[in-house]
Motif scaffolding. Structure first.
Motif, PDB file in Angstrom:
ATOM      1  N   ALA A 143       5.168  17.877  58.817  1.00 39.12           N
ATOM      2  CA  ALA A 143       5.124  18.597  60.096  1.00 39.12           C
ATOM      3  C   ALA A 143       3.685  18.745  60.604  1.00 39.12           C
ATOM      4  O   ALA A 143       3.412  18.638  61.796  1.00 39.12           O
ATOM      5  CB  ALA A 143       5.761  19.973  59.946  1.00 39.12           C
ATOM      6  N   PHE A 144       2.748  18.984  59.695  1.00 34.32           N
ATOM      7  CA  PHE A 144       1.345  19.157  60.093  1.00 34.32           C
ATOM      8  C   PHE A 144       0.639  17.821  60.349  1.00 34.32           C
ATOM      9  O   PHE A 144      -0.303  17.752  61.126  1.00 34.32           O
ATOM     10  CB  PHE A 144       0.576  19.944  59.024  1.00 34.32           C
ATOM     11  CG  PHE A 144       0.843  21.419  59.046  1.00 34.32           C
ATOM     12  CD1 PHE A 144       0.417  22.204  60.106  1.00 34.32           C
ATOM     13  CD2 PHE A 144       1.538  22.024  58.009  1.00 34.32           C
ATOM     14  CE1 PHE A 144       0.664  23.573  60.131  1.00 34.32           C
ATOM     15  CE2 PHE A 144       1.790  23.387  58.024  1.00 34.32           C
ATOM     16  CZ  PHE A 144       1.351  24.167  59.093  1.00 34.32           C
ATOM     17  N   ASP A 145       1.117  16.747  59.673  1.00 33.43           N
ATOM     18  CA  ASP A 145       0.507  15.420  59.846  1.00 33.43           C
ATOM     19  C   ASP A 145       1.115  14.754  61.089  1.00 33.43           C
ATOM     20  O   ASP A 145       1.842  13.779  61.007  1.00 33.43           O
ATOM     21  CB  ASP A 145       0.759  14.581  58.587  1.00 33.43           C
ATOM     22  CG  ASP A 145       0.112  13.199  58.667  1.00 33.43           C
ATOM     23  OD1 ASP A 145      -0.802  13.008  59.499  1.00 33.43           O
ATOM     24  OD2 ASP A 145       0.517  12.309  57.891  1.00 33.43           O
ATOM     25  N   SER A 146       0.775  15.307  62.255  1.00 29.04           N
ATOM     26  CA  SER A 146       1.437  14.891  63.504  1.00 29.04           C
ATOM     27  C   SER A 146       1.172  13.440  63.877  1.00 29.04           C
ATOM     28  O   SER A 146       2.009  12.779  64.460  1.00 29.04           O
ATOM     29  CB  SER A 146       1.019  15.813  64.654  1.00 29.04           C
ATOM     30  OG  SER A 146      -0.390  15.876  64.730  1.00 29.04           O
ATOM     31  N   ASP A 147      -0.016  12.910  63.517  1.00 35.69           N
ATOM     32  CA  ASP A 147      -0.305  11.513  63.881  1.00 35.69           C
ATOM     33  C   ASP A 147       0.064  10.528  62.770  1.00 35.69           C
ATOM     34  O   ASP A 147      -0.232   9.335  62.849  1.00 35.69           O
ATOM     35  CB  ASP A 147      -1.786  11.351  64.261  1.00 35.69           C
ATOM     36  CG  ASP A 147      -2.730  11.683  63.101  1.00 35.69           C
ATOM     37  OD1 ASP A 147      -2.235  12.088  62.018  1.00 35.69           O
ATOM     38  OD2 ASP A 147      -3.956  11.548  63.278  1.00 35.69           O
ATOM     39  N   LYS A 148       0.713  11.053  61.700  1.00 36.52           N
ATOM     40  CA  LYS A 148       1.203  10.231  60.568  1.00 36.52           C
ATOM     41  C   LYS A 148       0.083   9.395  59.937  1.00 36.52           C
ATOM     42  O   LYS A 148       0.304   8.279  59.478  1.00 36.52           O
ATOM     43  CB  LYS A 148       2.339   9.295  61.017  1.00 36.52           C
ATOM     44  CG  LYS A 148       3.470   9.979  61.750  1.00 36.52           C
ATOM     45  CD  LYS A 148       4.198  10.983  60.879  1.00 36.52           C
ATOM     46  CE  LYS A 148       5.274  11.726  61.649  1.00 36.52           C
ATOM     47  NZ  LYS A 148       5.188  13.167  61.592  1.00 36.52           N
ATOM     48  N   SER A 149      -1.118   9.959  59.878  1.00 34.66           N
ATOM     49  CA  SER A 149      -2.267   9.226  59.310  1.00 34.66           C
ATOM     50  C   SER A 149      -2.347   9.378  57.797  1.00 34.66           C
ATOM     51  O   SER A 149      -3.097   8.678  57.130  1.00 34.66           O
ATOM     52  CB  SER A 149      -3.570   9.762  59.920  1.00 34.66           C
ATOM     53  OG  SER A 149      -3.767  11.120  59.541  1.00 34.66           O
TER      54      SER A 149
END
Length: 209
Positions: free
Chosen positions: A86-92
C-alpha cells in the motif's frame, strides 16, 4: 504547551476502538501508532531513521518488516506485506521515507495544517527549521510553571522537558524539526473533531494572531 494529556487519552481510546474493525492496511498502521499517543507516528519514524544505515531515506521490504516489529506493532507477516504494498505506490520495491511518514499522518484540513505551521514559525525564532532551547527563550514562558516556582526545576530544564514532549519516550534529542512538530500535532488533531476547536486550541496555546 504541547497537546494535553486529556487529548492523548481520548485519542488512544479512539484509536484502540477503531482498530477492532479496521481492514485498510495504511489505516491499521496509523491506528497502531495513535494508540501510543501524539508522538506515536514520530516514534515509528525514529525507528526507521535509525535503520537507514546508508542514509538514502528509503525503506526496502526487509527494513520495513524489521522496523514494524522493532516498534512492537502487533500484526502478522501477511498484514506487513499488505501494508508495504500500500505504501509502495510506484511499485519500485522501495518506500520513500518522507512520503511514508506523510501518508501515515491522519488526514488534516489545510486550515489545521496552516495553524500548525504558524505555531512552528513562531517558536522557530531563528528560522533555521529546528526549535531549540535558544528559540524558546522569550517565546515560551516557564516562569509561572509550578516546578519553576518551587525551585524543583530550572528554566533550562523546563525548556528541555517541553522539547522532549514532542519525542517518543527514550528518544529525546532536545530539538524539534518541522516534521516532528507536524507529526505530533497530527496526533493531537486526530482526537479533535472540528477544525474550529483545533484552531482555537492552537491559537490559545501559542498566542497566535
Amino acid at each position: 504547551m504541547a497537546g494535553t494529556a486529556r487529548h492523548d487519552r481520548e485519542m488512544k481510546m479512539k484509536a484502540q476502538k477503531n482498530l477492532k474493525n479496521c481492514k485498510d492496511p495504511v489505516e491499521l498502521l496509523r491506528l497502531q501508532c495513535l494508540t501510543r499517543g501524539s508522538s506515536g507516528i514520530k516514534g515509528l519514524g525514529r525507528v526507521f531513521r535509525i535503520m537507514d544505515d546508508d542514509g538514502n531515506r528509503s525503506i526496502d521490504y526487509r527494513e520495513f518488516k524489521k522496523g514494524i516489529h522493532d516498534y512492537g506493532v502487533d500484526i502478522d507477516d501477511e498484514q506487513v506485506k499488505k501494508m508495504y504494498t500500500a505504501f509502495d505506490s510506484d511499485k519500485s520495491g522501495n518506500i520513500d521515507f518522507d512520503e511514508f511518514l506523510k501518508a501515515l499522518r491522519p488526514p488534516m484540513s489545510s486550515a489545521r495544517k496552516n495553524v500548525i505551521l504558524q505555531a512552528f514559525r513562531k517558536l522557530d525564532k531563528t528560522g533555521d527549521g529546528v526549535i531549540t532551547i535558544e528559540d524558546l527563550r522569550g517565546v515560551y514562558n516557564v516562569r509561572k510553571h509550578p516546578k519553576f516556582l518551587n525551585g524543583e526545576k530550572t528554566e533550562e530544564q523546563l525548556f528541555r522537558q517541553f522539547l522532549d514532549s514532542f519525542d517518543a519516550p527514550g528518544e529525546a534529542d532536545g530539538q524539534v524539526t518541522k516534521d516532528e512538530f507536524t507529526n505530533y500535532y497530527c496526533g493531537v488533531s486526530a482526537s479533535i473533531d472540528t477544525d474550529a476547536y483545533f484552531i482555537l486550541m492552537m491559537k490559545n496555546a501559542w498566542k497566535l494572531d
